[in-house]
Enzyme design. Structure first.
Site, short mmCIF file in Angstrom:
data_model
loop_
_atom_site.label_atom_id
_atom_site.label_comp_id
_atom_site.label_asym_id
_atom_site.label_seq_id
_atom_site.Cartn_x
_atom_site.Cartn_y
_atom_site.Cartn_z
N GLY A 173 12.69 -2.01 14.77
CA GLY A 173 13.67 -1.94 15.88
C GLY A 173 13.13 -1.31 16.87
O GLY A 173 10.81 -2.04 16.63
N ASN B 283 8.02 6.60 -1.42
CA ASN B 283 6.79 6.39 -1.45
C ASN B 283 5.62 7.53 -1.17
O ASN B 283 4.51 6.84 -1.96
CB ASN B 283 6.46 4.79 -0.63
CG ASN B 283 7.29 3.84 -0.94
OD1 ASN B 283 7.61 3.27 0.07
ND2 ASN B 283 6.89 3.98 -2.82
N ASP C 6 0.83 -1.51 -0.35
CA ASP C 6 -0.08 0.20 0.57
C ASP C 6 0.76 1.32 0.20
O ASP C 6 1.23 1.90 1.04
CB ASP C 6 -0.77 0.10 1.23
CG ASP C 6 -1.79 1.39 1.19
OD1 ASP C 6 -2.48 2.14 0.06
OD2 ASP C 6 -2.95 1.09 2.07
N HIS C 7 1.01 1.95 -1.17
CA HIS C 7 1.78 3.14 -1.68
C HIS C 7 0.99 4.00 -2.89
O HIS C 7 0.37 4.07 -3.21
CB HIS C 7 3.57 2.82 -1.90
CG HIS C 7 4.02 1.59 -1.01
ND1 HIS C 7 4.11 2.66 0.09
CD2 HIS C 7 4.30 0.96 -1.17
CE1 HIS C 7 5.17 1.13 0.60
NE2 HIS C 7 5.08 0.16 -0.29
N SER D 9 4.51 3.14 9.13
CA SER D 9 4.74 4.59 9.28
C SER D 9 5.30 5.13 7.72
O SER D 9 4.76 6.78 7.41
CB SER D 9 5.83 4.71 10.28
OG SER D 9 6.92 4.56 9.74
N GLY D 10 5.74 4.19 6.59
CA GLY D 10 5.73 5.23 5.26
C GLY D 10 7.26 5.15 4.84
O GLY D 10 7.79 5.23 5.66
N GLU D 11 7.25 5.37 3.71
CA GLU D 11 8.56 6.18 3.24
C GLU D 11 8.48 6.59 2.55
O GLU D 11 7.89 6.93 1.94
CB GLU D 11 9.32 4.91 2.87
CG GLU D 11 9.70 3.92 3.27
CD GLU D 11 8.55 3.02 3.57
OE1 GLU D 11 8.37 1.83 5.28
OE2 GLU D 11 7.64 2.69 2.72
N THR E 231 7.13 -7.42 10.58
CA THR E 231 8.56 -7.12 10.24
C THR E 231 8.70 -7.27 8.84
O THR E 231 8.51 -8.86 8.64
CB THR E 231 9.14 -6.96 12.25
OG1 THR E 231 10.88 -5.80 11.04
CG2 THR E 231 9.48 -8.83 11.67
N ALA F 210 9.61 1.40 17.70
CA ALA F 210 8.60 0.50 16.93
C ALA F 210 7.95 -0.45 17.53
O ALA F 210 6.70 -0.80 17.40
CB ALA F 210 8.67 0.68 15.23
#
Length: 339
Positions: free
Chosen positions: A174, A110, A39-40, A105-107, A190, A177
């Site tokens: 991490g 994207n 999902d982006h 949290s997305g990137e 993950t 998160a």
């Protein structure tokens, strides 16, 4: 004990909605336990696709009967948490008991094309936790008034609610998160990195213990690609190399060409095939690496179909050989990490 569940994910970055629906139908027929989509807004690489995941997931739900999930929906940028809560409650109403909202949290690469400035990691985590809290409260039937700066709700509630509620499985790379996942989610999602995953899973389990919550579903994800010739399968999937860069998930790197350049500088194509996603012409390598992921403590292994070489052949291989052989052997669920 039984082998962990095997989930399928289609790549909205690489395939069109009709292709994704067809792949999901084939994946269910192949025996995957659940069906999902990435999902982006924008793909990782130049020349990719950008299908809207929620719309496509609804279409998939109409022609399949397996559980459905996103892997994962970004919360801290362009998706208002109220709209996410509404959309996935609507999906739950359409497909009762089948819906999982995978959230992350997305990137920047994207999501930045929609025009918002990309926050640093501390702000990402603050936004993420606030967004998840709002979604949970709306799903629980509350009237919610909050102003978090990047989003606000004013006496908001869901006018349409399903009899049940979707699951929320939270992505983490991490320990911080992982704690957010323990506090707000129904599980942990993950990457299937044998070096990184045990630490993240351990942090999640520790946080659940501290919060007095039972750990939820632990999902480990990897990409899969197969073709008859090794050179062909690597060439068809190499543009996914940027997904293996750690800085991609934290830094404001929005240029697709720059991402590919960085990936090529840091990782050879052969390294990507052997150490990144599962990109191989050898069925035995697919079997061994999925078994390795299952032994890291997963309740479910989510395998995302990538690559242009032979996506239909990859699904056929998993239908005819990989899934049957994996399930013929016993791998204890959660065997490696406190299970």
């Amino acid at each position: 004990m039984a082998f962990p569940q095997l989930w399928f994910a289609g790549s909205t970055e690489e395939f069109t909605p009709p292709q994704l629906v067809a792949q999901a139908r084939a994946a269910e027929q192949a025996g995957f336990d659940a069906l999902g989509l990435s999902d982006h807004w924008a793909p990782w690489f130049p020349g990719g696709e950008g299908a809207q995941a929620w719309v496509t997931l609804a279409a998939i739900g109409q022609v399949t009967s397996a559980p459905l999930a996103t892997g994962v929906t970004p919360i801290v940028h362009h998706y208002h948490p109220g709209v996410v809560a509404q959309a996935f409650m609507s999906l739950e109403s359409l497909f009762p008991g089948r819906i999982t909202l995978g959230v992350g949290s997305g990137e920047s690469v994207n999501e930045s094309p929609l025009g918002l400035d990309w926050p640093g990691v501390p702000e990402q985590q603050e936004r993420f936790a606030a967004g998840l809290a709002a979604i949970r409260r709306l799903w629980d039937g509350e009237r919610v008034t909050v102003d978090e700066g990047w989003f606000a709700l004013k006496d908001a509630h869901l006018f349409t609610r399903a009899e049940g509620r979707p699951r929320m499985i939270v992505s983490a790379f991490g320990p911080k998160a992982a704690r957010i996942a323990a506090e707000h989610g129904d599980g942990l999602w993950t990457l299937g990195d044998p070096e990184q995953a045990p630490e993240v899973i351990g942090a999640y389990r520790d946080a659940c213990d501290e919060l007095g919550r039972e750990p939820g579903t632990i999902v480990l994800q990897s990409g899969i690609s197969w073709a008859r010739e090794r050179d062909a399968v690597i060439a068809g999937a190499r543009r996914w190399k940027p997904t293996q860069l750690p800085q991609l998930y934290t830094d404001d790197i929005a240029d697709q060409e720059e991402m590919q350049r960085l990936a090529d500088a840091e990782m050879s194509d052969e390294q990507f095939a052997r150490e990144g996603f599962i990109v191989s012409d050898d069925p035995e390598e697919h079997l061994a690496r999925v078994r390795e992921l299952a032994g890291l403590g997963a309740d479910a292994v989510c395998l995302q179909l990538i690559g242009q070489a032979d996506p239909d052949g990859t699904l056929a291989l998993y239908r005819d050989r990989i899934l049957p052989e994996l399930r013929s052997g016993a791998v204890p669920v959660g065997s490696a990490v406190g299970g």
